[in-house]
Design a protein around this motif. Sequence first.
Motif, short mmCIF file in Angstrom:
data_model
loop_
_atom_site.label_atom_id
_atom_site.label_comp_id
_atom_site.label_asym_id
_atom_site.label_seq_id
_atom_site.Cartn_x
_atom_site.Cartn_y
_atom_site.Cartn_z
N ILE A 353 0.84 -1.20 0.00
CA ILE A 353 0.00 0.00 0.00
C ILE A 353 0.88 1.25 0.00
N GLN A 354 0.43 2.28 -0.65
CA GLN A 354 1.17 3.54 -0.75
C GLN A 354 0.29 4.68 -0.26
N VAL A 355 0.88 5.61 0.48
CA VAL A 355 0.15 6.80 0.93
C VAL A 355 0.38 7.92 -0.08
N ARG A 356 -0.70 8.39 -0.65
CA ARG A 356 -0.65 9.52 -1.57
C ARG A 356 -1.28 10.72 -0.87
N LYS A 357 -0.60 11.85 -0.91
CA LYS A 357 -1.01 12.96 -0.06
C LYS A 357 -1.04 14.28 -0.80
N SER A 358 -1.95 15.13 -0.38
CA SER A 358 -2.08 16.48 -0.89
C SER A 358 -2.81 17.30 0.17
N LEU A 359 -3.37 18.42 -0.23
CA LEU A 359 -4.18 19.23 0.66
C LEU A 359 -5.63 19.22 0.16
N GLU A 360 -6.55 19.01 1.08
CA GLU A 360 -7.96 19.05 0.72
C GLU A 360 -8.37 20.47 0.32
N PRO A 361 -9.38 20.60 -0.51
CA PRO A 361 -9.95 21.93 -0.75
C PRO A 361 -10.88 22.31 0.39
N ALA A 362 -10.31 22.39 1.59
CA ALA A 362 -11.06 22.73 2.80
C ALA A 362 -10.08 23.26 3.83
N TYR A 363 -10.58 24.11 4.73
CA TYR A 363 -9.70 24.67 5.75
C TYR A 363 -10.33 24.55 7.13
N THR A 364 -9.46 24.45 8.12
CA THR A 364 -9.90 24.41 9.51
C THR A 364 -9.85 25.81 10.10
N GLN A 365 -10.87 26.17 10.85
CA GLN A 365 -10.96 27.49 11.45
C GLN A 365 -11.20 27.37 12.95
N LEU A 366 -10.83 28.44 13.67
CA LEU A 366 -11.26 28.61 15.06
C LEU A 366 -12.48 29.50 15.03
N ALA A 367 -13.62 28.96 15.49
CA ALA A 367 -14.86 29.73 15.52
C ALA A 367 -15.03 30.38 16.88
N PRO A 407 -0.46 29.23 6.63
CA PRO A 407 -1.79 29.60 7.14
C PRO A 407 -2.71 30.06 6.02
N VAL A 408 -3.98 29.75 6.14
CA VAL A 408 -4.97 30.17 5.15
C VAL A 408 -5.24 31.65 5.33
N GLY A 409 -5.25 32.40 4.23
CA GLY A 409 -5.41 33.84 4.30
C GLY A 409 -6.77 34.37 3.89
N SER A 410 -7.72 33.47 3.61
CA SER A 410 -9.04 33.91 3.17
C SER A 410 -10.12 32.99 3.72
N HIS A 411 -11.29 33.56 3.97
CA HIS A 411 -12.45 32.76 4.36
C HIS A 411 -13.19 32.21 3.13
N LEU A 412 -12.93 32.78 1.96
CA LEU A 412 -13.78 32.53 0.80
C LEU A 412 -13.12 31.72 -0.29
N ALA A 413 -11.83 31.47 -0.21
CA ALA A 413 -11.13 30.72 -1.24
C ALA A 413 -9.81 30.22 -0.68
N LEU A 414 -9.19 29.31 -1.42
CA LEU A 414 -7.88 28.78 -1.06
C LEU A 414 -6.89 29.10 -2.16
N SER A 415 -5.62 29.05 -1.82
CA SER A 415 -4.57 29.35 -2.79
C SER A 415 -4.75 28.51 -4.04
N GLY A 416 -4.75 29.17 -5.19
CA GLY A 416 -5.00 28.50 -6.45
C GLY A 416 -6.33 28.91 -7.05
N GLN A 417 -7.25 29.36 -6.23
CA GLN A 417 -8.56 29.79 -6.72
C GLN A 417 -8.53 31.27 -7.06
N SER A 418 -9.35 31.66 -8.04
CA SER A 418 -9.25 33.01 -8.59
C SER A 418 -9.56 34.09 -7.56
N VAL A 419 -10.43 33.81 -6.60
CA VAL A 419 -10.82 34.81 -5.61
C VAL A 419 -9.78 34.96 -4.51
N TYR A 420 -8.86 34.00 -4.39
CA TYR A 420 -7.97 33.99 -3.24
C TYR A 420 -7.05 35.20 -3.19
N ALA A 421 -6.98 35.81 -2.02
CA ALA A 421 -5.99 36.84 -1.66
C ALA A 421 -5.90 36.82 -0.15
#
Length: 756
Positions: A353-367, A407-421
């Motif tokens: 078995i092999q572990v393949r890894k990346s980042l999910e298109p989701a982020y964890t926040q402190l509410a 660290p994630v810098g936006s609530h509305l997008a992730l790095s790679g998405q057009s809205v991200y800043a």
Amino acid sequence: MSYDGVGRRAVMRSAAFLTAGVLAVPLLAGCGSDDDGGKPLAGQDIAPAARHEVADGGTLRWAVDAMPQTLNTFQADADAGTTRIAQAVLPAMFRMDARGRPQRDEDYLESARVVATEPKQVVVYRLNQQAVWSDGREIGAADFAAQWRALSGKDSAYWTARNAGYDRVQKVERGANDLEVKVTFARPYADWRSLFSPLYPKDVMGTANSFNDGARTKLKVSAGPFAVQKIDTKGKDVVLARNPRWWGRPAKLSEIVLHEVPRDKRAAALADGSVDVADIDPADASRITAAGARGGPLLQSPAGGRTAARALRSWALAHGTEDEDTDRELRALDEERTSLTADLRRQQALGGIQVRKSLEPAYTQLALNGSGGPLADERVRHAVAHALNRKELAELVLKPLGLPAVPVGSHLALSGQSVYADGSDALGGQDTAQARALLADAGWVPGPAKDKKEKEKNQKKEGKAAGAEGHGAQNSSDGSSDDSSGGGSDDGTYIVGVNDHVEDNKAPARERKDGETGEARDDKDGREQRGPGGEETGAEQLAQDGRRYNDDRFGPGGAPGAYAPEGTAAPGAVSGPLAKDGKPLTLRFVLPTGPGSDTLRKVADRITAMLKKVGITTEVSKVSDESYFRDHIASGQYDLALYSWPASAFPATDARPIYAKPVPAADGSLSVQQNYTRVGTDRIDQLFDQAVATLDEDEQRGLLRKADSRIWAAAGSIPLYQRPQLTAVRKNLANIGAFGFQTPVYEDIGFLKKKS
């Protein structure tokens, strides 16, 4: 509820994570700019292979968290399994690529474009002439129209999870010919590409009865490379077989079997061959990686146990003392040997078995729940934010996995998405002095002073105690976690999966202080700037009343009396917990327990330590997974919590209910939609409304970035890190693994050909 399945569009549309329209999208071809959000922090890891390298045939067994309760993604109890099935068996007009950008699916769609904006927005879809349902009928306008009517919200007989977007459509009709579908909008809708993905046949959408019940346990008609062949509730399997009427590239696999396996059982299932692919947690990832490493250490051989058992029996026979105690010891040694043998074989099996890894298109926040208590004061929320080292928290989770710890810098997008800043400057980074100054300004100071004689008396007692016992005990409510239950975790964060209306208390609005008035001014890309003369900008606004405390308001450590009631000591050195009016500053930090929450608890412990440095005490409340969201997050019974949102391709639509200002409902309760922090402003709502109605990509990007700056300044939620995606895959499988942003191409997945 699973930690990794449910997300933002899922909650609103179908409770399924990563539906066909979850990621970023340009709105009008030819009107974009180079400011496109950068690149994803991590690429996908799927062992790509050309189709000629992949064998024809074979059955792939894929672990899922639970058997899907419905096959209709637009129902409230749909989940990640529902989405996976829909992606493999149903049409989608657009699918996501590795950067999270929508790409027209040529198997279904030749073109889709806005042909008019005045007097109404009109979109024309031109369908692939080969596209047919599995019963032989052409995919056409009747299917689009039936889905619009079902999801428009006009007929309450349809039990839909959401109607966003479809409620803006005025009519759906046949175009110039049978291959064209013409959709006219009553109101402009920027996110029109989110519609009709997936597309169900009119047999499912045509009546309320068929919508509500007809696609829960079967899909008689489909139109993908696979079709639903069987649902085995007893064996906990959903079997997808090749669709003989599929007109695209033939599926390499004969079957895909989705098999229910709990997270803590997946390593064993991979070892015994029950599944070939499974999302796993970091502990299992480490174990599998070690097993697969060349020359890596395996478990100790059970030969020692066998030798010990023989020696014990020989000694007992020689001395005539073989009795029940000896038999008991022998049985224990035999059981140990059997267990070791099984573990050794299992670990050897994991070598394949092999572990393949990346980042999910989701982020964890402190509410931060701003509905009441100390966090109703925006200064306290800002102080919490300034206490956090987000980089350190990201490294805690991602660095051990070899993933980018940014660290994630936006609530509305992730790095790679057009809205991200990165809009975090609207709030500011870690600043202990600033946090203490804000708390002092809010009236939170070191605990109530005692009577002088009592104080001297206590000091003498403490001196004696110190001489006899050394250091005193730590405060038990400092939030440190001593729970050792639960296993490893994907990242342990709880994904929102319920859309609920709950009661809440509105935080009181505060008047601006002198010199804090002025209108915001925005630059071209949506970042808010300070206006002429130093007036406060929109990016510097706080939650309910729009105020913000900028970083240069207080110097390092602050100045006595400049920000707090007269006589208040400077907050330069907080020696212990803070208090106000005799009440300690204590925040309730609610966490789930059990498998899937180990990493979450580590993050919570680190946050607790950071807050303690500025005088904020936390009381950790550990609750069952089942009640965590339902009884605490949705109902507002928490101060601090960790959970995740997926990034959306259509934040103007999908993020609005998450950050909408709570309003009173007809029954007197507070309608929060999905804003479980209860923090929002009218201006944020206005920016979302403007963004969803513009068809210009640059304008929408700017509006959404302004909205994100306001959300940062409100400090209701603090994005921390992008979630890790760890997928265990049999080594001879290609085109499958950690997909990142991309929608899987199911027809290309398969087993590699054996080398001759």
